[in-house]
Design a protein around this motif. Sequence first.
Motif, PDB file in Angstrom:
ATOM      1  N   THR A 117      23.756 -36.139 -89.631  1.00 54.57           N
ATOM      2  CA  THR A 117      23.364 -34.734 -89.634  1.00 54.57           C
ATOM      3  C   THR A 117      22.185 -34.504 -90.584  1.00 54.57           C
ATOM      4  O   THR A 117      21.224 -33.794 -90.249  1.00 54.57           O
ATOM      5  N   ASP A 121      18.430 -33.194 -89.594  1.00 53.39           N
ATOM      6  CA  ASP A 121      17.829 -32.023 -90.247  1.00 53.39           C
ATOM      7  C   ASP A 121      16.455 -32.363 -90.825  1.00 53.39           C
ATOM      8  O   ASP A 121      15.523 -31.550 -90.761  1.00 53.39           O
ATOM      9  N   ASN A 271      26.760 -28.005 -93.276  1.00 56.34           N
ATOM     10  CA  ASN A 271      25.923 -27.005 -92.587  1.00 56.34           C
ATOM     11  C   ASN A 271      26.096 -25.636 -93.207  1.00 56.34           C
ATOM     12  O   ASN A 271      25.116 -24.885 -93.374  1.00 56.34           O
TER      13      ASN A 271
END
Length: 280
Positions: A117, A121, A271
């Motif tokens: 992740t 990003d 997140n």
Amino acid sequence: MSKRNSQAAKTAARERLREERERQAKRDKAKRQVVVAASVVAVLAAAGGIGYAVVQSNKPSYWEGLKDAKVVAPANTTGTKGTDVVIGKDTATKTLKVYEDPRCPVCAQFEQTVGATVKKDIDDGKFKIQYVGGTFLDGDALGKGQIGSRGEGSKNALSAMGAALNISPEAFLEYKTALYSAKYHPEETDDKFKNDDYLIKVADTVPALKNNAKFQNAVKNGTYDAWALAMSKTFDTNKDGVTGTPSFVMDGKKLTTDSQGNPPMTVADFNRVVDAALKG
């Protein structure tokens, strides 16, 4: 036989006996001198050996000797001694500081769970990351100039990561992922990263580093060892209040999931705290 002859014989015998005793005394004296001389040599040798051992024990270790050594910084770094490692698109307006120790088991857990992740990003330009590596699990306290006694794997792995960064930022990130992988990351008590051959073995799983002579030579020669210590000192003297790993900071604020100050260890939590920080 006359008395005269008998007396002369006795006198001659006594003279021969006296001379033999003198010769024996000289031989005994010579032996004693040899023994004493040998003993003195042995004592001096022992003293010399002890002195050498004391000198050797008081010599700084290899890593301690690098604390004030000239730093060779990898490519793709900036700042004092090349300790600013910022990776991401220029269009990203904010930077996420990532504090880690290569031997840290929780860092490995984070990388295995959330690492993909973070990489996405970065690639999407959501934020840049600034990597700050520590070596406290080796027992180091570079902010105080101390090299600890719990190993050298964190320092050695950090140096190898510098060698990867010298190839490219992408190689650095992929190598970091490989080091933290379930397959290659050792138990915290296993100082496996101190072995150069093992670090190279892990690097061979990264396409840009596989059989890369430039990378391998840097690892074997310790090209970025002093840089690793400089980076560790940056960790120890940070102004973000970070004392453990993994830790995440954006705009000077630690990103935590609860009042206990725990770092985000799931994709959802990561997140949530990052999105909030980006808005802030």
